[in-house]
Design a protein around this motif. Sequence first.
Motif, mmCIF file in Angstrom:
data_model
loop_
_atom_site.group_PDB
_atom_site.id
_atom_site.type_symbol
_atom_site.label_atom_id
_atom_site.label_comp_id
_atom_site.label_asym_id
_atom_site.label_seq_id
_atom_site.Cartn_x
_atom_site.Cartn_y
_atom_site.Cartn_z
ATOM 1 N N THR A 240 0.841 -1.217 0.037
ATOM 2 C CA THR A 240 0.068 -0.001 -0.131
ATOM 3 C C THR A 240 0.886 1.046 -0.229
ATOM 4 O OG1 THR A 240 -1.752 -1.185 1.310
ATOM 5 C CG2 THR A 240 -1.644 1.164 1.118
ATOM 6 N N TYR A 241 0.491 2.254 -0.877
ATOM 7 C CA TYR A 241 1.419 3.426 -1.034
ATOM 8 C C TYR A 241 0.714 4.624 -0.454
ATOM 9 C CZ TYR A 241 3.892 0.647 -4.130
ATOM 10 O OH TYR A 241 4.565 -0.324 -4.823
ATOM 11 N N ASN A 242 1.310 5.338 0.393
ATOM 12 C CA ASN A 242 0.692 6.426 1.168
ATOM 13 C C ASN A 242 1.094 7.934 0.028
ATOM 14 O OD1 ASN A 242 -0.602 8.184 3.007
ATOM 15 N ND2 ASN A 242 1.217 8.380 4.198
ATOM 16 N N ILE A 243 0.136 7.875 -0.747
ATOM 17 C CA ILE A 243 0.246 9.020 -1.716
ATOM 18 C C ILE A 243 -0.206 10.429 -1.329
ATOM 19 C CG2 ILE A 243 -0.229 9.629 -4.191
ATOM 20 C CD1 ILE A 243 -0.295 6.679 -4.900
ATOM 21 N N LYS A 244 0.333 11.294 -1.397
ATOM 22 C CA LYS A 244 -0.159 12.586 -1.049
ATOM 23 C C LYS A 244 0.156 13.775 -2.142
ATOM 24 C CE LYS A 244 0.838 11.891 3.911
ATOM 25 N NZ LYS A 244 1.532 12.635 5.133
ATOM 26 N N LYS A 245 1.260 13.510 -2.890
ATOM 27 C CA LYS A 245 1.335 14.482 -3.835
ATOM 28 C C LYS A 245 1.458 13.526 -5.310
ATOM 29 C CE LYS A 245 3.646 18.023 -2.977
ATOM 30 N NZ LYS A 245 5.072 18.772 -2.875
ATOM 31 N N VAL A 246 0.914 14.118 -6.363
ATOM 32 C CA VAL A 246 1.077 13.389 -7.715
ATOM 33 C C VAL A 246 1.638 14.337 -8.696
ATOM 34 C CG1 VAL A 246 -0.244 12.171 -9.513
ATOM 35 C CG2 VAL A 246 -1.039 11.943 -7.227
ATOM 36 N N GLY A 247 2.560 13.725 -9.326
ATOM 37 C CA GLY A 247 3.082 14.487 -10.527
ATOM 38 C C GLY A 247 2.340 14.010 -11.805
ATOM 39 N N VAL A 248 2.195 15.083 -12.839
ATOM 40 C CA VAL A 248 1.513 14.640 -14.107
ATOM 41 C C VAL A 248 2.636 15.249 -15.266
ATOM 42 C CG1 VAL A 248 0.130 16.641 -14.068
ATOM 43 C CG2 VAL A 248 -0.517 14.905 -15.660
ATOM 44 N N LEU A 249 2.587 14.459 -16.399
ATOM 45 C CA LEU A 249 3.279 14.995 -17.209
ATOM 46 C C LEU A 249 3.029 14.361 -18.632
ATOM 47 C CD1 LEU A 249 5.396 12.388 -18.816
ATOM 48 C CD2 LEU A 249 6.582 12.918 -16.565
ATOM 49 N N THR A 250 3.336 15.136 -19.736
ATOM 50 C CA THR A 250 2.961 14.841 -21.065
ATOM 51 C C THR A 250 4.423 14.509 -21.930
ATOM 52 O OG1 THR A 250 2.770 17.115 -21.968
ATOM 53 C CG2 THR A 250 0.677 15.939 -21.224
ATOM 54 N N SER A 251 4.295 13.283 -22.871
ATOM 55 C CA SER A 251 5.617 13.012 -23.354
ATOM 56 C C SER A 251 5.199 12.451 -24.667
ATOM 57 C CB SER A 251 6.253 11.662 -22.537
ATOM 58 O OG SER A 251 7.502 11.556 -23.253
ATOM 59 N N GLY A 252 6.388 12.534 -25.455
ATOM 60 C CA GLY A 252 6.183 12.111 -27.196
ATOM 61 C C GLY A 252 5.550 13.362 -27.968
ATOM 62 N N GLY A 253 4.828 12.644 -28.921
ATOM 63 C CA GLY A 253 4.024 13.812 -29.848
ATOM 64 C C GLY A 253 2.866 14.118 -29.317
ATOM 65 N N ASP A 254 2.455 15.535 -29.414
ATOM 66 C CA ASP A 254 1.127 16.240 -28.798
ATOM 67 C C ASP A 254 0.034 15.678 -29.525
ATOM 68 O OD1 ASP A 254 0.292 18.603 -30.629
ATOM 69 O OD2 ASP A 254 2.206 17.875 -30.928
ATOM 70 N N ALA A 255 -1.035 15.800 -28.780
ATOM 71 C CA ALA A 255 -2.226 15.246 -29.191
ATOM 72 C C ALA A 255 -3.515 16.065 -28.745
ATOM 73 C CB ALA A 255 -2.555 13.631 -29.077
ATOM 74 N N PRO A 256 -4.411 16.249 -29.535
ATOM 75 C CA PRO A 256 -5.805 17.133 -29.124
ATOM 76 C C PRO A 256 -6.366 16.199 -27.935
ATOM 77 C CG PRO A 256 -5.577 17.071 -31.528
ATOM 78 C CD PRO A 256 -4.649 15.925 -30.935
ATOM 79 N N GLY A 257 -6.599 16.981 -26.759
ATOM 80 C CA GLY A 257 -7.180 16.240 -25.850
ATOM 81 C C GLY A 257 -6.290 15.928 -24.565
ATOM 82 N N MET A 258 -5.231 16.264 -24.887
ATOM 83 C CA MET A 258 -3.898 16.106 -23.599
ATOM 84 C C MET A 258 -4.382 17.212 -22.548
ATOM 85 S SD MET A 258 -0.093 15.185 -25.178
ATOM 86 C CE MET A 258 0.023 13.486 -25.686
#
Length: 328
Positions: free
Chosen positions: A2-20
Amino acid sequence: MTYNIKKVGVLTSGGDAPGMNAAIRAVVRACVYNKLECVGVYRGYEGLIEGDFKDLNARSVKNIINRGGTILKSARSKEFFSKEGREIAYHKLKEKGIDALVTIGGDGTFAGASVFSNEFDIPIIGIPGTIDNDINGTDFTIGYDTALNTVVEAIDKIRDTANSHSRLFLVEVMGRDAGDIALNAGIGAGAEEILIPEQDMGRGRLIESLKRSKKSGKTSSIIVVSEGDQIGKNIFKLASYIEENLVGYEVRVTVLGHIQRGGSPSCFDRVLASRLGVASIDALINDERNVMVGIRHNKVLSVPFLATKKGKKELDLELIRVADITSL
Protein backbone atom coordinates in the motif's frame (compact mmCIF):
# COMPACT_ATOMS: atom_id res chain seq x y z
CA MET A 1 2.03 -3.08 -0.98
CA THR A 2 0.00 0.00 0.00
CA TYR A 3 1.34 3.42 -0.99
CA ASN A 4 0.66 6.52 1.08
CA ILE A 5 0.23 8.93 -1.81
CA LYS A 6 -0.09 12.61 -0.99
CA LYS A 7 1.41 14.33 -4.04
CA VAL A 8 1.02 13.32 -7.70
CA GLY A 9 3.10 14.53 -10.65
CA VAL A 10 1.62 14.72 -14.15
CA LEU A 11 3.53 15.01 -17.44
CA THR A 12 3.00 14.73 -21.19
CA SER A 13 5.57 13.05 -23.39
CA GLY A 14 6.16 12.24 -27.04
CA GLY A 15 4.04 13.73 -29.81
CA ASP A 16 1.26 16.07 -28.73
CA ALA A 17 -2.37 15.11 -29.31
CA PRO A 18 -5.62 17.10 -29.06
CA GLY A 19 -7.22 16.29 -25.71
CA MET A 20 -4.01 16.15 -23.68
CA ASN A 21 -4.99 19.38 -21.94
CA ALA A 22 -8.38 17.92 -21.09
CA ALA A 23 -6.58 14.94 -19.52
CA ILE A 24 -4.27 17.22 -17.52
CA ARG A 25 -7.31 19.15 -16.30
CA ALA A 26 -9.05 15.96 -15.19
CA VAL A 27 -5.94 14.66 -13.38
CA VAL A 28 -5.48 17.93 -11.48
CA ARG A 29 -9.12 18.22 -10.48
CA ALA A 30 -9.34 14.56 -9.51
CA CYS A 31 -6.36 15.17 -7.22
CA VAL A 32 -8.08 18.19 -5.67
CA TYR A 33 -11.31 16.20 -5.26
CA ASN A 34 -9.42 13.45 -3.44
CA LYS A 35 -7.42 15.93 -1.33
CA LEU A 36 -4.12 15.18 -3.06
CA GLU A 37 -1.55 17.73 -4.17
CA CYS A 38 -0.72 17.87 -7.88
CA VAL A 39 2.49 18.99 -9.57
CA GLY A 40 2.88 19.65 -13.29
CA VAL A 41 6.12 18.42 -14.87
CA TYR A 42 7.10 20.51 -17.88
CA ARG A 43 8.69 19.01 -21.04
CA GLY A 44 8.11 15.37 -20.17
CA TYR A 45 11.00 13.25 -18.90
CA GLU A 46 13.46 16.01 -19.79
CA GLY A 47 11.71 18.31 -17.32
CA LEU A 48 11.63 15.49 -14.79
CA ILE A 49 15.43 15.30 -14.90
CA GLU A 50 15.78 19.08 -14.69
CA GLY A 51 13.19 19.49 -11.92
CA ASP A 52 11.00 21.74 -14.06
CA PHE A 53 7.94 21.57 -11.80
CA LYS A 54 4.94 23.76 -11.04
CA ASP A 55 2.29 23.25 -8.37
CA LEU A 56 -1.18 23.01 -9.89
CA ASN A 57 -4.66 23.51 -8.48
CA ALA A 58 -8.20 23.52 -9.86
CA ARG A 59 -7.85 27.10 -11.11
CA SER A 60 -4.49 26.39 -12.77
CA VAL A 61 -6.27 24.31 -15.42
CA LYS A 62 -9.26 26.53 -16.15
CA ASN A 63 -10.14 27.23 -19.79
CA ILE A 64 -7.82 24.56 -21.22
CA ILE A 65 -10.29 21.76 -22.02
CA ASN A 66 -10.86 23.25 -25.48
CA ARG A 67 -7.19 23.85 -26.32
CA GLY A 68 -5.06 21.64 -28.52
CA GLY A 69 -1.46 20.72 -27.72
CA THR A 70 -0.31 20.50 -24.11
CA ILE A 71 0.20 23.30 -21.57
CA LEU A 72 2.91 21.17 -19.95
CA LYS A 73 4.87 21.03 -23.21
CA SER A 74 6.51 17.87 -24.50
CA ALA A 75 10.06 16.81 -25.32
CA ARG A 76 12.02 13.67 -26.05
CA SER A 77 14.78 12.94 -23.54
CA LYS A 78 17.87 10.96 -24.55
CA GLU A 79 19.21 11.28 -21.00
CA PHE A 80 16.19 9.42 -19.58
CA PHE A 81 17.25 6.36 -21.59
CA SER A 82 20.22 5.97 -19.24
CA LYS A 83 20.14 4.64 -15.68
CA GLU A 84 22.06 7.74 -14.57
CA GLY A 85 19.44 10.06 -16.10
CA ARG A 86 16.59 8.18 -14.46
CA GLU A 87 18.39 8.31 -11.11
CA ILE A 88 18.62 12.09 -11.38
CA ALA A 89 14.89 12.20 -12.19
CA TYR A 90 14.13 10.06 -9.14
CA HIS A 91 16.03 12.39 -6.80
CA LYS A 92 14.25 15.40 -8.29
CA LEU A 93 10.91 13.73 -7.53
CA LYS A 94 11.96 12.98 -3.98
CA GLU A 95 13.16 16.57 -3.46
CA LYS A 96 9.72 17.80 -4.56
CA GLY A 97 7.94 15.21 -2.41
CA ILE A 98 6.18 13.61 -5.37
CA ASP A 99 4.91 10.12 -4.49
CA ALA A 100 3.45 8.99 -7.84
CA LEU A 101 3.28 9.94 -11.52
CA VAL A 102 0.65 10.12 -14.23
CA THR A 103 2.22 10.04 -17.71
CA ILE A 104 0.22 11.00 -20.80
CA GLY A 105 1.60 9.78 -24.13
CA GLY A 106 2.22 6.76 -26.32
CA ASP A 107 4.11 3.48 -26.16
CA GLY A 108 7.51 5.16 -25.78
CA THR A 109 6.19 7.13 -22.83
CA PHE A 110 4.87 3.94 -21.23
CA ALA A 111 8.10 2.01 -21.88
CA GLY A 112 10.08 4.68 -20.04
CA ALA A 113 7.51 4.80 -17.25
CA SER A 114 7.61 1.03 -16.78
CA VAL A 115 11.40 0.93 -16.41
CA PHE A 116 11.39 3.95 -14.09
CA SER A 117 8.63 2.50 -11.91
CA ASN A 118 10.38 -0.85 -11.54
CA GLU A 119 13.81 0.63 -10.83
CA PHE A 120 12.73 3.05 -8.12
CA ASP A 121 9.46 1.57 -6.84
CA ILE A 122 7.34 4.55 -7.93
CA PRO A 123 3.63 4.07 -8.69
CA ILE A 124 3.02 5.28 -12.26
CA ILE A 125 -0.22 5.30 -14.25
CA GLY A 126 -0.30 5.93 -18.02
CA ILE A 127 -2.96 7.67 -20.09
CA PRO A 128 -2.88 6.89 -23.86
CA GLY A 129 -2.48 10.09 -25.86
CA THR A 130 -1.57 9.69 -29.55
CA ILE A 131 -3.47 10.43 -32.75
CA ASP A 132 -2.35 7.14 -34.36
CA ASN A 133 -4.58 4.99 -32.12
CA ASP A 134 -1.82 2.38 -32.13
CA ILE A 135 -1.68 1.44 -28.44
CA ASN A 136 -2.70 -2.09 -27.55
CA GLY A 137 -5.16 -2.52 -24.70
CA THR A 138 -7.48 0.39 -25.50
CA ASP A 139 -10.06 0.90 -28.23
CA PHE A 140 -9.28 4.60 -28.53
CA THR A 141 -6.42 6.94 -27.69
CA ILE A 142 -6.79 10.62 -26.88
CA GLY A 143 -6.48 12.74 -30.04
CA TYR A 144 -7.46 10.06 -32.54
CA ASP A 145 -11.06 11.23 -33.04
CA THR A 146 -10.00 14.85 -33.51
CA ALA A 147 -7.36 13.85 -36.05
CA LEU A 148 -9.95 11.83 -37.97
CA ASN A 149 -12.27 14.82 -38.19
CA THR A 150 -9.40 17.05 -39.33
CA VAL A 151 -8.45 14.59 -42.09
CA VAL A 152 -12.03 14.16 -43.32
CA GLU A 153 -12.54 17.92 -43.47
CA ALA A 154 -9.32 18.33 -45.46
CA ILE A 155 -10.21 15.56 -47.92
CA ASP A 156 -13.66 17.07 -48.46
CA LYS A 157 -11.98 20.28 -49.59
CA ILE A 158 -9.46 18.47 -51.76
CA ARG A 159 -12.30 16.60 -53.49
CA ASP A 160 -13.79 19.89 -54.68
CA THR A 161 -10.57 20.59 -56.60
CA ALA A 162 -10.26 16.98 -57.80
CA ASN A 163 -13.77 17.10 -59.28
CA SER A 164 -13.19 20.48 -60.90
CA HIS A 165 -10.05 19.41 -62.75
CA SER A 166 -10.44 15.64 -63.27
CA ARG A 167 -7.48 14.97 -61.05
CA LEU A 168 -6.34 12.05 -58.97
CA PHE A 169 -5.20 13.11 -55.51
CA LEU A 170 -2.97 11.06 -53.24
CA VAL A 171 -3.53 12.24 -49.68
CA GLU A 172 -0.96 11.08 -47.12
CA VAL A 173 -2.10 10.86 -43.51
CA MET A 174 -0.25 9.95 -40.31
CA GLY A 175 0.07 6.32 -39.28
CA ARG A 176 3.56 4.87 -39.58
CA ASP A 177 2.62 1.52 -38.07
CA ALA A 178 -1.18 1.63 -37.96
CA GLY A 179 -3.73 2.45 -40.64
CA ASP A 180 -6.62 3.44 -38.37
CA ILE A 181 -6.66 7.08 -39.49
CA ALA A 182 -6.39 6.21 -43.19
CA LEU A 183 -9.01 3.46 -43.08
CA ASN A 184 -11.66 5.33 -41.11
CA ALA A 185 -11.05 8.73 -42.71
CA GLY A 186 -11.00 7.10 -46.15
CA ILE A 187 -14.42 5.57 -45.58
CA GLY A 188 -15.77 8.78 -44.03
CA ALA A 189 -14.53 10.93 -46.90
CA GLY A 190 -15.54 8.52 -49.65
CA ALA A 191 -12.05 7.69 -50.91
CA GLU A 192 -11.72 5.47 -53.96
CA GLU A 193 -8.77 3.56 -52.49
CA ILE A 194 -7.18 3.31 -49.05
CA LEU A 195 -3.58 2.18 -48.61
CA ILE A 196 -2.56 1.03 -45.13
CA PRO A 197 0.54 -0.72 -43.72
CA GLU A 198 -1.47 -3.72 -42.49
CA GLN A 199 -2.59 -4.63 -46.01
CA ASP A 200 -0.28 -4.71 -49.04
CA MET A 201 -2.48 -3.86 -52.00
CA GLY A 202 0.34 -3.94 -54.55
CA ARG A 203 0.92 -1.38 -57.29
CA GLY A 204 -0.46 -3.56 -60.07
CA ARG A 205 -3.75 -4.11 -58.28
CA LEU A 206 -3.98 -0.38 -57.55
CA ILE A 207 -3.58 0.51 -61.23
CA GLU A 208 -6.21 -2.05 -62.26
CA SER A 209 -8.63 -0.66 -59.67
CA LEU A 210 -8.13 2.89 -60.94
CA LYS A 211 -8.62 1.74 -64.54
CA ARG A 212 -11.93 0.12 -63.58
CA SER A 213 -13.01 3.31 -61.83
CA LYS A 214 -12.19 5.38 -64.89
CA LYS A 215 -14.02 2.94 -67.17
CA SER A 216 -17.10 3.16 -64.96
CA GLY A 217 -17.23 6.92 -65.48
CA LYS A 218 -15.20 8.38 -62.65
CA THR A 219 -13.34 11.49 -63.72
CA SER A 220 -11.52 12.09 -60.45
CA SER A 221 -10.31 9.99 -57.53
CA ILE A 222 -9.05 10.35 -53.99
CA ILE A 223 -6.57 7.81 -52.63
CA VAL A 224 -5.83 7.98 -48.92
CA VAL A 225 -2.34 6.72 -48.09
CA SER A 226 -1.11 5.95 -44.58
CA GLU A 227 2.49 7.18 -44.19
CA GLY A 228 3.55 3.64 -43.23
CA ASP A 229 2.17 2.00 -46.39
CA GLN A 230 4.87 0.17 -48.35
CA ILE A 231 3.30 0.18 -51.81
CA GLY A 232 5.89 2.73 -52.92
CA LYS A 233 9.18 4.06 -51.54
CA ASN A 234 7.24 7.21 -50.73
CA ILE A 235 4.05 8.90 -51.83
CA PHE A 236 5.82 10.96 -54.52
CA LYS A 237 7.36 7.83 -56.07
CA LEU A 238 3.90 6.28 -56.05
CA ALA A 239 2.47 9.33 -57.82
CA SER A 240 5.13 9.03 -60.54
CA TYR A 241 4.38 5.33 -60.98
CA ILE A 242 0.65 6.01 -61.40
CA GLU A 243 1.31 8.75 -63.98
CA GLU A 244 3.53 6.37 -65.95
CA ASN A 245 0.94 3.59 -65.96
CA LEU A 246 -2.40 5.38 -66.05
CA VAL A 247 -3.34 7.69 -68.91
CA GLY A 248 -5.87 10.49 -68.51
CA TYR A 249 -5.37 11.57 -64.90
CA GLU A 250 -3.37 14.47 -63.53
CA VAL A 251 -1.89 13.18 -60.28
CA ARG A 252 -1.41 15.51 -57.31
CA VAL A 253 0.01 14.80 -53.85
CA THR A 254 -1.12 16.33 -50.56
CA VAL A 255 0.73 15.51 -47.35
CA LEU A 256 -1.41 16.60 -44.43
CA GLY A 257 1.45 16.27 -41.94
CA HIS A 258 1.28 17.94 -38.55
CA ILE A 259 -2.00 19.70 -39.26
CA GLN A 260 -3.54 16.43 -38.02
CA ARG A 261 -2.11 16.94 -34.53
CA GLY A 262 -3.44 20.43 -34.01
CA GLY A 263 -6.76 22.05 -33.34
CA SER A 264 -9.39 22.07 -30.66
CA PRO A 265 -10.22 18.53 -29.47
CA SER A 266 -13.55 17.00 -30.42
CA CYS A 267 -16.22 16.39 -27.80
CA PHE A 268 -15.39 12.67 -27.93
CA ASP A 269 -11.73 13.34 -27.12
CA ARG A 270 -12.60 15.78 -24.33
CA VAL A 271 -14.90 13.25 -22.69
CA LEU A 272 -12.44 10.37 -23.18
CA ALA A 273 -9.59 12.44 -21.73
CA SER A 274 -11.72 13.46 -18.74
CA ARG A 275 -12.72 9.86 -18.03
CA LEU A 276 -9.16 8.56 -18.25
CA GLY A 277 -7.76 11.46 -16.22
CA VAL A 278 -10.13 10.70 -13.35
CA ALA A 279 -9.48 6.96 -13.75
CA SER A 280 -5.72 7.49 -13.40
CA ILE A 281 -6.13 9.00 -9.93
CA ASP A 282 -8.68 6.31 -8.98
CA ALA A 283 -6.06 3.71 -9.97
CA LEU A 284 -3.40 5.30 -7.77
CA ILE A 285 -5.80 5.49 -4.81
CA ASN A 286 -6.58 1.80 -5.34
CA ASP A 287 -2.85 0.95 -5.10
CA GLU A 288 -2.42 0.19 -8.81
CA ARG A 289 0.92 0.84 -10.49
CA ASN A 290 2.71 0.25 -13.75
CA VAL A 291 -0.55 0.23 -15.72
CA MET A 292 -2.28 2.24 -18.42
CA VAL A 293 -5.91 3.24 -18.01
CA GLY A 294 -7.71 2.63 -21.29
CA ILE A 295 -11.19 2.06 -22.63
CA ARG A 296 -12.68 -1.13 -24.05
CA HIS A 297 -16.32 -1.45 -25.09
CA ASN A 298 -16.92 1.97 -23.48
CA LYS A 299 -15.70 0.74 -20.09
CA VAL A 300 -12.57 2.06 -18.38
CA LEU A 301 -10.03 -0.60 -17.46
CA SER A 302 -6.39 -0.97 -16.40
CA VAL A 303 -3.82 -2.65 -18.64
CA PRO A 304 -0.23 -3.52 -17.61
CA PHE A 305 2.36 -1.41 -19.42
CA LEU A 306 3.95 -4.56 -20.87
CA ALA A 307 0.66 -5.35 -22.66
CA THR A 308 0.44 -1.91 -24.29
CA LYS A 309 3.45 -2.22 -26.57
CA LYS A 310 2.76 -0.77 -29.96
CA GLY A 311 2.13 -3.40 -32.57
CA LYS A 312 -0.08 -4.08 -35.51
CA LYS A 313 -3.62 -4.53 -34.26
CA GLU A 314 -5.91 -6.96 -36.00
CA LEU A 315 -7.55 -5.40 -39.01
CA ASP A 316 -11.25 -4.68 -38.69
CA LEU A 317 -12.38 -6.86 -41.57
CA GLU A 318 -15.85 -5.32 -41.54
CA LEU A 319 -14.34 -1.89 -42.23
CA ILE A 320 -12.20 -3.32 -45.04
CA ARG A 321 -15.33 -4.83 -46.60
CA VAL A 322 -17.26 -1.58 -46.20
CA ALA A 323 -14.40 0.33 -47.85
CA ASP A 324 -14.32 -2.11 -50.81
CA ILE A 325 -18.09 -1.95 -51.36
CA THR A 326 -18.60 1.79 -51.01
CA SER A 327 -15.63 2.74 -53.21
CA LEU A 328 -17.17 1.26 -56.38
